[in-house]
Write a protein that holds these residues in place. Sequence first.
Motif, PDB file in Angstrom:
ATOM      1  N   ASP A   1       3.801  -7.449   2.274  1.00 13.76           N
ATOM      2  CA  ASP A   1       2.905  -7.212   3.399  1.00 13.76           C
ATOM      3  C   ASP A   1       3.123  -8.189   4.547  1.00 13.76           C
TER       4      ASP A   1
ATOM      5  N   SER B   1       0.824  -1.207   0.000  1.00 12.99           N
ATOM      6  CA  SER B   1       0.000   0.000   0.000  1.00 12.99           C
ATOM      7  C   SER B   1       0.859   1.259   0.000  1.00 12.99           C
TER       8      SER B   1
ATOM      9  N   TRP C   1      -6.626   4.330  -2.649  1.00 12.81           N
ATOM     10  CA  TRP C   1      -6.452   3.325  -3.691  1.00 12.81           C
ATOM     11  C   TRP C   1      -7.661   3.314  -4.633  1.00 12.81           C
TER      12      TRP C   1
ATOM     13  N   GLN D   1      -5.717   8.595   7.133  1.00 11.66           N
ATOM     14  CA  GLN D   1      -6.202   7.836   5.992  1.00 11.66           C
ATOM     15  C   GLN D   1      -7.540   7.198   6.347  1.00 11.66           C
TER      16      GLN D   1
ATOM     17  N   LEU E   1     -11.068  -1.332   0.951  1.00  8.35           N
ATOM     18  CA  LEU E   1      -9.658  -1.045   0.696  1.00  8.35           C
ATOM     19  C   LEU E   1      -9.365   0.405   1.075  1.00  8.35           C
ATOM     20  N   PHE E   2      -8.091   0.782   0.993  1.00  6.16           N
ATOM     21  CA  PHE E   2      -7.714   2.167   1.243  1.00  6.16           C
ATOM     22  C   PHE E   2      -8.520   3.098   0.324  1.00  6.16           C
TER      23      PHE E   2
ATOM     24  N   GLY F   1      -1.974  -7.254  -0.661  1.00  8.01           N
ATOM     25  CA  GLY F   1      -0.773  -6.663  -1.219  1.00  8.01           C
ATOM     26  C   GLY F   1      -0.547  -7.104  -2.648  1.00  8.01           C
TER      27      GLY F   1
ATOM     28  N   ARG G   1       2.278   1.877  -3.364  1.00 10.71           N
ATOM     29  CA  ARG G   1       1.240   2.332  -4.292  1.00 10.71           C
ATOM     30  C   ARG G   1       0.754   3.744  -3.974  1.00 10.71           C
ATOM     31  N   LEU G   2       0.635   4.082  -2.690  1.00 18.40           N
ATOM     32  CA  LEU G   2      -0.055   5.310  -2.306  1.00 18.40           C
ATOM     33  C   LEU G   2       0.847   6.398  -1.722  1.00 18.40           C
TER      34      LEU G   2
ATOM     35  N   ASP H   1      -4.936  -5.997  -6.638  1.00 18.19           N
ATOM     36  CA  ASP H   1      -5.471  -5.427  -7.878  1.00 18.19           C
ATOM     37  C   ASP H   1      -6.458  -6.384  -8.551  1.00 18.19           C
TER      38      ASP H   1
END
Length: 301
Positions: free
Chosen positions: A130, A102, A250, A164, A246-247, A227, A105-106, A231
């Motif tokens: 992860d 994460s 994301w 977050q 999810l986040f 992780g 990605r973020l 996707d």
Amino acid sequence: MAHNLADVNAFIAVARARGFRNAARIEGTSASALSDAVRRLEGRLGARLLHRTTRSISLTEAGARLMARLEPALSEVDAALSGVGRVGDEPAGTLRLNVPVSAARLILPDLVPAFLAAYPQIRLEITAEDSFVDVLAAGADAGIRYDERLEQDMIAVPIGPRIQRFACAAAPAYLDARGRPGHPRDLLDHACLRGRFSSGASPAWEFERERETVMIEGDGPLIVNLGPAIDLAVEAAIAGTGIIYLFEAWLAPLLKSGALEPVLPDWWPSFPGPFLYYSGRRLVPPPLRAFIDFIRARPSS
């Protein structure tokens, strides 16, 4: 007891290369010379350090303990040597980070290009996973973790957004067909696209509103490794397979485009952002010090 550092270095080379021949190629010596050096070290220590077969070698328990103690010391030696004569010069060298998927990605996309542009002599090596690992034992200089997973006796520096949220979403077509949940408990009647840690644990979905907190362990047709395979769950949600949790960051582009629709947005829980953490007991390598100064100088959101 005095030890021959050349023999210690031979053991380290073989352990890292997972074999005498590979280590010999890397070190520019012979496999027999390395083998003799390791045997001398084992004789002085009175313990077998390597399991040897005709095809491979592996660390014994004693060898693994020795490597765990040597790796941090070697990192300090490398950092000390790289810093000699560089006072006032531009930081240079390799910075190794162990981060959750994460964060890769973020968090890091907003930081890495600017950092590398500011410090062209630094090379950044990032391992995203992860599973919960000891970053020092894994050979990293620092890691990124959330507060509940920080190791003791480590220095933590805020990195990225300080607040977050988790978000819940599904494709509009799925919600048209199955109905839109009005309460988190309604998710028990829906197809939930779940995630699982490498440990085998599947975290519950948490929701909160005012003073009420609800934990949901739904069921559904898809479980992915958190992780590396997340996707796939996102694509399944877009295709109408079920509801994903999810986040928020994301899912934000998909929510904005309409590919996904928010589910129970009044219940999305917030949580503190991640931290960069590193050992306070070691010499901080110049590349890591540059990265720490870089993120501290950036405004947090």
